[in-house]
Design a protein around this motif. Sequence first.
Motif, mmCIF file in Angstrom:
data_model
loop_
_atom_site.group_PDB
_atom_site.id
_atom_site.type_symbol
_atom_site.label_atom_id
_atom_site.label_comp_id
_atom_site.label_asym_id
_atom_site.label_seq_id
_atom_site.Cartn_x
_atom_site.Cartn_y
_atom_site.Cartn_z
ATOM 1 N N SER A 16 0.858 -1.202 -0.036
ATOM 2 C CA SER A 16 0.150 -0.136 -0.017
ATOM 3 C C SER A 16 0.977 1.395 -0.058
ATOM 4 C CB SER A 16 -0.731 0.001 1.341
ATOM 5 O OG SER A 16 -0.281 0.190 2.540
ATOM 6 N N ALA A 17 2.309 1.156 0.124
ATOM 7 C CA ALA A 17 2.916 2.363 0.220
ATOM 8 C C ALA A 17 2.947 3.032 -1.261
ATOM 9 C CB ALA A 17 4.499 1.982 0.387
ATOM 10 N N ASP A 18 2.963 4.446 -1.108
ATOM 11 C CA ASP A 18 3.168 4.968 -2.512
ATOM 12 C C ASP A 18 3.924 4.456 -3.598
ATOM 13 O OD1 ASP A 18 0.843 6.478 -1.579
ATOM 14 O OD2 ASP A 18 1.966 8.083 -0.895
ATOM 15 N N GLY A 39 -0.009 -12.237 0.373
ATOM 16 C CA GLY A 39 0.705 -11.916 1.107
ATOM 17 C C GLY A 39 2.269 -11.697 0.771
ATOM 18 N N HIS A 40 2.350 -12.110 -0.711
ATOM 19 C CA HIS A 40 4.046 -12.059 -1.147
ATOM 20 C C HIS A 40 3.952 -11.179 -2.300
ATOM 21 C CE1 HIS A 40 5.342 -15.400 1.103
ATOM 22 N NE2 HIS A 40 4.018 -16.232 0.696
ATOM 23 N N THR A 41 5.242 -10.585 -2.513
ATOM 24 C CA THR A 41 5.458 -9.751 -3.801
ATOM 25 C C THR A 41 6.086 -10.858 -4.695
ATOM 26 O OG1 THR A 41 6.113 -7.792 -2.379
ATOM 27 C CG2 THR A 41 6.774 -8.095 -4.558
#
Length: 176
Positions: A16-18, A39-41
């Motif tokens: 959710s970070a910009d 839950g993983h990138t």
Amino acid sequence: MKTFEFSVIASGLDPSADDYESRFYDHGCDDALVSFQKGHTIVDFAREAESISDAISSAVADVVRAGGTINRIEPDPLVSLSDIATRANMSRAVVTQYAKGNRRAAFPAPVARVTTSSPLWEWASVACWLWKEDKLSKADAINAQAVKIANGLVQTGNLELDCVLNDRVREFEHNL
């Protein structure tokens, strides 16, 4: 140079970070698609490099610089008969016959079972066997082994993959 396709599965970054996606781009992952699942990138690369080892090593380094914690490299090292058929461009029936020993001997044994009727095989072993049976390219067998070696290094916490991965893959290739 050749293009290698694989995924780096990572954690440790807030989706959710910009700057979530731009972090990866800014740290060298401009040849990847970044997504967040379960839950993983997931960083899906199409990386140009001299070898699969160079491609994986540089991708892992880039994801770490972006702030990710490496969990594993994919394609998944454990495969079902259907996965084997898809990866080897064969029919499921033919792969089943190989696994049962009806068409050729010494097919690798399963390494895990999800259920009693759903065994899983180690892709690197199967790929090597298929190459020896002239059913898969040598490059595909080497790529499978490179992913296996890279995942082993990641599990031990060794993320300085460049030299170690290249050496181990070269040794494997030499012994084929």
